[in-house]
Design a protein around this motif. Sequence first.
Motif, short mmCIF file in Angstrom:
data_model
loop_
_atom_site.label_atom_id
_atom_site.label_comp_id
_atom_site.label_asym_id
_atom_site.label_seq_id
_atom_site.Cartn_x
_atom_site.Cartn_y
_atom_site.Cartn_z
N SER A 56 10.57 38.95 -79.60
CA SER A 56 9.64 38.04 -80.27
C SER A 56 9.57 36.69 -79.55
O SER A 56 8.51 36.06 -79.51
CB SER A 56 10.04 37.84 -81.73
OG SER A 56 11.35 37.36 -81.82
N SER A 57 10.68 36.28 -78.91
CA SER A 57 10.63 35.02 -78.16
C SER A 57 9.75 35.17 -76.93
O SER A 57 9.06 34.23 -76.53
CB SER A 57 12.04 34.59 -77.74
OG SER A 57 12.80 34.32 -78.88
N ILE A 91 1.44 45.31 -84.15
CA ILE A 91 2.17 44.90 -85.35
C ILE A 91 1.84 43.45 -85.72
O ILE A 91 1.59 43.13 -86.86
CB ILE A 91 3.70 45.07 -85.14
CG1 ILE A 91 4.06 46.56 -85.11
CG2 ILE A 91 4.49 44.36 -86.24
CD1 ILE A 91 5.49 46.84 -84.74
N THR A 92 1.88 42.58 -84.69
CA THR A 92 1.70 41.15 -84.95
C THR A 92 0.22 40.78 -85.07
O THR A 92 -0.09 39.62 -85.31
CB THR A 92 2.31 40.35 -83.79
OG1 THR A 92 1.75 40.85 -82.57
CG2 THR A 92 3.80 40.48 -83.75
N LYS A 93 -0.66 41.75 -84.88
CA LYS A 93 -2.13 41.57 -84.92
C LYS A 93 -2.61 40.67 -83.78
O LYS A 93 -3.70 40.12 -83.84
CB LYS A 93 -2.59 40.99 -86.27
CG LYS A 93 -1.88 41.56 -87.51
CD LYS A 93 -2.43 42.89 -87.94
CE LYS A 93 -2.18 43.26 -89.40
NZ LYS A 93 -0.80 43.35 -89.87
N VAL B 300 11.81 35.04 -88.22
CA VAL B 300 11.39 33.93 -87.37
C VAL B 300 11.71 34.30 -85.92
O VAL B 300 12.81 34.78 -85.64
CB VAL B 300 12.14 32.63 -87.74
CG1 VAL B 300 11.76 31.50 -86.81
CG2 VAL B 300 11.87 32.26 -89.19
N ALA B 301 10.76 34.08 -85.01
CA ALA B 301 11.02 34.35 -83.59
C ALA B 301 12.09 33.39 -83.09
O ALA B 301 12.06 32.20 -83.40
CB ALA B 301 9.74 34.16 -82.78
N PHE B 348 7.08 31.38 -83.94
CA PHE B 348 6.19 31.88 -85.00
C PHE B 348 7.02 32.70 -85.97
O PHE B 348 8.22 32.94 -85.76
CB PHE B 348 5.06 32.70 -84.39
CG PHE B 348 5.52 33.92 -83.66
CD1 PHE B 348 5.76 35.11 -84.33
CD2 PHE B 348 5.74 33.88 -82.28
CE1 PHE B 348 6.19 36.23 -83.65
CE2 PHE B 348 6.17 35.00 -81.60
CZ PHE B 348 6.40 36.17 -82.29
N THR B 350 6.89 36.22 -88.57
CA THR B 350 6.20 37.38 -89.12
C THR B 350 6.64 37.49 -90.57
O THR B 350 7.81 37.23 -90.88
CB THR B 350 6.54 38.68 -88.37
OG1 THR B 350 7.89 39.05 -88.70
CG2 THR B 350 6.41 38.52 -86.86
N ASN B 367 0.08 41.55 -94.99
CA ASN B 367 1.10 41.62 -93.94
C ASN B 367 0.71 40.69 -92.79
O ASN B 367 -0.25 40.95 -92.07
CB ASN B 367 1.23 43.07 -93.46
CG ASN B 367 2.36 43.25 -92.46
OD1 ASN B 367 2.79 42.28 -91.82
ND2 ASN B 367 2.83 44.47 -92.31
N GLY B 369 1.58 40.01 -89.59
CA GLY B 369 2.20 40.39 -88.32
C GLY B 369 3.62 40.92 -88.41
O GLY B 369 4.34 40.94 -87.41
N ASN B 371 6.66 43.83 -89.17
CA ASN B 371 6.84 45.27 -89.05
C ASN B 371 6.40 45.92 -90.37
O ASN B 371 6.93 45.55 -91.42
CB ASN B 371 8.31 45.62 -88.80
CG ASN B 371 8.73 45.23 -87.40
OD1 ASN B 371 8.81 44.05 -87.09
ND2 ASN B 371 8.97 46.21 -86.57
N GLY B 389 -2.99 40.13 -91.60
CA GLY B 389 -3.55 39.25 -90.58
C GLY B 389 -2.49 38.85 -89.56
O GLY B 389 -1.44 39.48 -89.46
N LEU B 390 -2.79 37.79 -88.84
CA LEU B 390 -1.94 37.34 -87.72
C LEU B 390 -0.58 36.84 -88.17
O LEU B 390 -0.39 36.43 -89.32
CB LEU B 390 -2.64 36.18 -87.01
CG LEU B 390 -3.57 36.50 -85.87
CD1 LEU B 390 -4.31 35.24 -85.46
CD2 LEU B 390 -2.77 37.04 -84.69
N ILE B 391 0.33 36.83 -87.23
CA ILE B 391 1.62 36.16 -87.42
C ILE B 391 1.39 34.73 -87.89
O ILE B 391 0.33 34.16 -87.64
CB ILE B 391 2.39 36.13 -86.09
CG1 ILE B 391 1.49 35.62 -84.96
CG2 ILE B 391 2.96 37.49 -85.77
CD1 ILE B 391 2.17 35.45 -83.65
N ASP B 418 12.78 43.67 -87.55
CA ASP B 418 12.87 44.47 -86.32
C ASP B 418 14.31 44.72 -85.87
O ASP B 418 14.55 45.61 -85.07
CB ASP B 418 12.02 43.87 -85.19
CG ASP B 418 12.40 42.44 -84.85
OD1 ASP B 418 13.44 41.96 -85.37
OD2 ASP B 418 11.68 41.80 -84.06
#
Lengths: 115, 480
Positions: A56-57, A91-93, B300-301, B348, B350, B367, B369, B371, B389-391, B418
């Motif tokens: 994700s990073s 997944i993240t769109k 969180v990324a 970002f 998810t 959802n 973004g 899993n 939609g988007l993250i 994930d």
Amino acid sequence: MRVETREQDSVLILKIHGKMMGGPEATTFQETIKQHVAEGYRKFIFDLGEVDWMNSSGLGSLIGGLTTIKNAGGELKLAAVTEKIHSLFLITKLVTIFESYDTVDEALNSFPAGK
Amino acid sequence: MDSSPQSKDIPPAPPRTWAQRRIFRELSDALSAVRQEIRRLPSQSVDGDRLRTFEEQLDRLAHLLEHVEDVERTRLEIHLITQVALSLSNALDLDEVLALILDSVKQVVDYDAAGIFVLDEGGRVVVGEILRGYDTFASGKVRQKLGRGLMGWAMEHMAPVVVADVARDPRYVNARPQTRSELAMPLFTGGKVVGCFNLESDSLGTFTGRDADRLMTFASHAAVAIERARMHREILAKQRMEEELALARRMQLSLLPRSAPEVENFDLAGVNTPSEMVGGDYFDYIRLTNKDLGLVISDVAGKGVPAAFIMASLRASLRIEAVAHYSISTILYRVNNFLYESVEPERFVTAFYGVLDVPARHLTYSNAGHNPPLLLRRDGRRELLTEGGLILGAFPGAAYRESVVTFSPGDMLVLYTDGVTEAESPEGEQFGLDRLEEAAREVASRGARAVTSNLVRAVQRHAGQSNLQDDLTLMVIRCR
């Protein structure tokens, strides 16, 4: 992560090798993009064909790069997105955000001709 | 008073060097005076043979004096080096040890200016860690690019340089106008250069090869002190990082629900199993009305303190918006904009957010973004909840679509991050959705808690416990 940079028809092509993840490498990557934008480049292609892993990073690095380029009025296209990365995009769109092409040549041709 | 065992080993009181130097000087002056007096004697009044014997004895005396001076100087050196070595074993402060070294050297090799310079982490700059006699650098530490001047030469060639007249040496870079001669000695430990010792004099030809030899032991002590200080700094940095991670972990834990709420028709359970690296996983139950229950899972990324901080922001903003607005699309739209304004674009989140209408057994969700949660139907079908939609936090103004699913008794929703599906076996194979479904169905009849426990065990078995890089976060919503 290693980045190979070349220029073709005023498009800057960044070929990324290895693992795309967070840490100091990601920070350097963001700095590099900012530097290129400051040098005046506006058309970019990230060639992801040699990226063998992305978390994700790493995805964050792509988003950061896109934001920097777009904020400067530039364009970013992705080339050779692997299946693994494509599934992350699904997944993240992010498929709706990134313009991607099968090959670097196709990405190059998608830029309008001339300046 | 220091009563540590080392104090017993301190050598006898140091020679009083200043007084001693005066004595040596006066003795040699007296010798020269006697010689001159002898030469002035009228030649006819002196026996030539006796005069020569007398002069020979004077020579021997002068020689003896030099020898005694040399012995005393060596004794002083040994005394000073022992002191430095003792301070090295007691003091942890680098500046303190280096100051002692510089001041000790002054008594053995006289200088007008001196400095001990340390190569910084990147190896490109030398920093004047401790300085004496540089008026221009009176305040703060001096930084100088590597590769220039006599110091640069000494470090590059790993050899000391003695220059009798700096004006005639092309390598010299003027940093102090009064300097006429200089001695630069590289400092190394384990074959690696860590810095440089630099002595400067206002007179020509002050330093000799002998001085360089004398400096060697002091230099090696300085190198050890520098290396030890570097290691100490590394240990401190590591400690600080571990403390920060522990703090982030506590922060994350304090924001997670302690237990699942009891509701009719459903059996709920959630779990977060931390990895060594603290992540930004989050799950929650938010009571909205007496029939509606908000459910959220998010990731969180990134890791560590920043991730924990963003997780806290997400939780606060989601909890506020969830209560203030009815529409899930609106809630996510607002949370996305809030996060976009608060975090850097490369960070970002998810998230999956849904509202469970408990009596009606409906789940309305969106959802962002994340899993896709698995809806495992009692009849064996599997549905992925992807609508949304988007993250969150990366792009402003993103739109989020909603969808509704209805549960029947025996259906079960599994939400995960994930860390669960991407947990890799030693062979590099990911845990994946099929294993997830299998392990969930295996114990479904025993309730939601049994399912989360079985899933955590299955993932740990798959990865081998030490191999888990990420937090495992799971929620199970089972319809009774």
